[in-house]
Design an enzyme around this catalytic site. Structure first.
Site, PDB file in Angstrom:
ATOM      1  N   GLU A   1       0.817  -1.215   0.000  1.00  0.00           N
ATOM      2  CA  GLU A   1       0.000   0.000   0.000  1.00  0.00           C
ATOM      3  C   GLU A   1       0.849   1.262   0.000  1.00  0.00           C
ATOM      4  O   GLU A   1       2.070   1.204   0.186  1.00  0.00           O
ATOM      5  CB  GLU A   1      -0.948  -0.021   1.213  1.00  0.00           C
ATOM      6  CG  GLU A   1      -1.915  -1.184   1.123  1.00  0.00           C
ATOM      7  CD  GLU A   1      -3.004  -1.185   2.173  1.00  0.00           C
ATOM      8  OE1 GLU A   1      -2.863  -0.480   3.204  1.00  0.00           O
ATOM      9  OE2 GLU A   1      -3.996  -1.899   1.968  1.00  0.00           O
TER      10      GLU A   1
ATOM     11  N   ALA B   1       0.623   5.730   0.995  1.00  0.00           N
ATOM     12  CA  ALA B   1      -0.117   6.819   1.647  1.00  0.00           C
ATOM     13  C   ALA B   1      -1.028   7.540   0.660  1.00  0.00           C
ATOM     14  O   ALA B   1      -2.081   8.060   1.038  1.00  0.00           O
ATOM     15  CB  ALA B   1       0.862   7.796   2.287  1.00  0.00           C
TER      16      ALA B   1
ATOM     17  N   CYS C   1      -1.687  -4.545  -5.698  1.00  0.00           N
ATOM     18  CA  CYS C   1      -2.351  -5.732  -5.143  1.00  0.00           C
ATOM     19  C   CYS C   1      -1.389  -6.916  -5.174  1.00  0.00           C
ATOM     20  O   CYS C   1      -0.421  -6.938  -5.959  1.00  0.00           O
ATOM     21  CB  CYS C   1      -3.585  -6.083  -5.949  1.00  0.00           C
ATOM     22  SG  CYS C   1      -4.963  -4.961  -5.737  1.00  0.00           S
TER      23      CYS C   1
ATOM     24  N   GLU D   1      -1.794  -9.964  -6.297  1.00  0.00           N
ATOM     25  CA  GLU D   1      -1.771 -10.699  -7.573  1.00  0.00           C
ATOM     26  C   GLU D   1      -0.833 -10.033  -8.571  1.00  0.00           C
ATOM     27  O   GLU D   1      -0.057 -10.691  -9.273  1.00  0.00           O
ATOM     28  CB  GLU D   1      -3.177 -10.774  -8.182  1.00  0.00           C
ATOM     29  CG  GLU D   1      -4.205 -11.478  -7.324  1.00  0.00           C
ATOM     30  CD  GLU D   1      -4.940 -10.530  -6.367  1.00  0.00           C
ATOM     31  OE1 GLU D   1      -4.284  -9.612  -5.822  1.00  0.00           O
ATOM     32  OE2 GLU D   1      -6.137 -10.729  -6.152  1.00  0.00           O
TER      33      GLU D   1
ATOM     34  N   CYS E   1      -9.742  -8.186  -7.313  1.00  0.00           N
ATOM     35  CA  CYS E   1     -10.338  -6.939  -7.811  1.00  0.00           C
ATOM     36  C   CYS E   1     -10.331  -6.930  -9.338  1.00  0.00           C
ATOM     37  O   CYS E   1      -9.635  -7.714  -9.993  1.00  0.00           O
ATOM     38  CB  CYS E   1      -9.604  -5.715  -7.248  1.00  0.00           C
ATOM     39  SG  CYS E   1      -8.042  -5.352  -8.069  1.00  0.00           S
TER      40      CYS E   1
ATOM     41  N   CYS F   1      -6.940  -6.512 -11.085  1.00  0.00           N
ATOM     42  CA  CYS F   1      -6.126  -7.740 -11.068  1.00  0.00           C
ATOM     43  C   CYS F   1      -6.668  -8.771 -12.045  1.00  0.00           C
ATOM     44  O   CYS F   1      -5.905  -9.502 -12.667  1.00  0.00           O
ATOM     45  CB  CYS F   1      -6.045  -8.320  -9.659  1.00  0.00           C
ATOM     46  SG  CYS F   1      -4.935  -7.346  -8.633  1.00  0.00           S
TER      47      CYS F   1
HETATM   48  N1  THU Z   1      -6.046  -6.194  -2.612  1.00  0.00           N
HETATM   49  C1  THU Z   1      -5.269  -7.162  -3.166  1.00  0.00           C
HETATM   50  O1  THU Z   1      -4.097  -7.308  -2.831  1.00  0.00           O
HETATM   51  N2  THU Z   1      -5.823  -7.947  -4.116  1.00  0.00           N
HETATM   52  C2  THU Z   1      -7.110  -7.840  -4.551  1.00  0.00           C
HETATM   53  O2  THU Z   1      -7.490  -8.527  -5.493  1.00  0.00           O
HETATM   54  C3  THU Z   1      -8.040  -6.953  -3.872  1.00  0.00           C
HETATM   55  C4  THU Z   1      -7.423  -5.937  -2.979  1.00  0.00           C
HETATM   56  C5  THU Z   1      -5.461  -5.316  -1.593  1.00  0.00           C
HETATM   57  C6  THU Z   1      -5.306  -3.892  -2.007  1.00  0.00           C
HETATM   58  C7  THU Z   1      -5.301  -3.183  -0.685  1.00  0.00           C
HETATM   59  O3  THU Z   1      -3.964  -3.157  -0.183  1.00  0.00           O
HETATM   60  C8  THU Z   1      -6.132  -4.053   0.234  1.00  0.00           C
HETATM   61  O4  THU Z   1      -6.282  -5.293  -0.442  1.00  0.00           O
HETATM   62  C9  THU Z   1      -7.484  -3.490   0.553  1.00  0.00           C
HETATM   63  O5  THU Z   1      -8.156  -3.150  -0.584  1.00  0.00           O
END
Ligand code: THU
Length: 167
Positions: free
Chosen positions: A69, A71, A78, A80, A112, A115
């Site tokens: 992540e 800021a 993500c 994936e 998501c 991804c």
């Molecule tokens: N996130 C993923 O790593 N993969 C996904 O397919 C959905 C979301 C992460 C992004 C963010 O750091 C956290 O989950 C919350 O959305």
């Protein structure tokens, strides 16, 4: 006109939920790798940790990734995409299977939209099975899943049917 639909990607796999213990050992290994890398997640803003792993067709090599992540939120990567970007940058572009683990109570987590499109890019004309399981923090990294833990066995063409692809 129906022939125009034929070129669009359609699922090659029927989705099912299978107990972890009934899965192929190679899939269990992939899920465990995703569980382990999830512990590296950098998620101070959402506190939602995700781990992912993809197995390359060449050498059956596993590439793992966690969410990273930021800021400013938008630059967040993500899990994936981290895993696939690591693989692509090491010269691997074809994948036999993928795995995603995270924890949300009472529901499987689901990749998501960004991804899904990112994974689809590397599927070409062949579907990629994707295994999704719940990661419980109290489990040990040596044995992160119990044999009766449910695993959603889906695929990228199930998750993103009739997807956009140009060649
Ligand atoms: N996130 C993923 O790593 N993969 C996904 O397919 C959905 C979301 C992460 C992004 C963010 O750091 C956290 O989950 C919350 O959305």
């Amino acid at each position: 006109m129906a022939h125009l639909l034929k070129g669009l990607a359609q699922p090659e796999i029927t989705e099912s939920v299978i107990p972890y213990g009934k899965l192929d050992a190679t899939v269990q290994e992939l899920l465990c790798a995703a569980y382990v890398v999830r512990q590296c997640a950098y998620a101070p803003y959402s506190n939602f940790k995700v781990g992912s792993a993809f197995r390359a067709k060449i050498n059956n090599q596993i590439f793992t990734g966690c969410n990273v992540e930021n800021a400013a939120f938008t630059p967040t990567a993500c899990a994936e995409r981290t895993a696939l970007t690591k693989a692509i940058s090491e010269g691997y572009q074809q994948f036999s299977t993928g795995a995603v683990v995270a924890y949300k109570p009472e529901v499987f987590i689901s990749p998501c939209g960004v991804c899904r499109q990112f994974i689809r890019e590397f599927a070409g004309n062949t579907d990629i099975p994707i295994y999704i399981a719940q990661a419980l923090d109290e489990r040990s990294p040596e044995e992160p899943f119990n044999s009766d833990d449910p695993v959603l066995c889906t695929s990228i063409f199930n998750l993103l049917p009739k997807s956009f692809h140009t060649y």
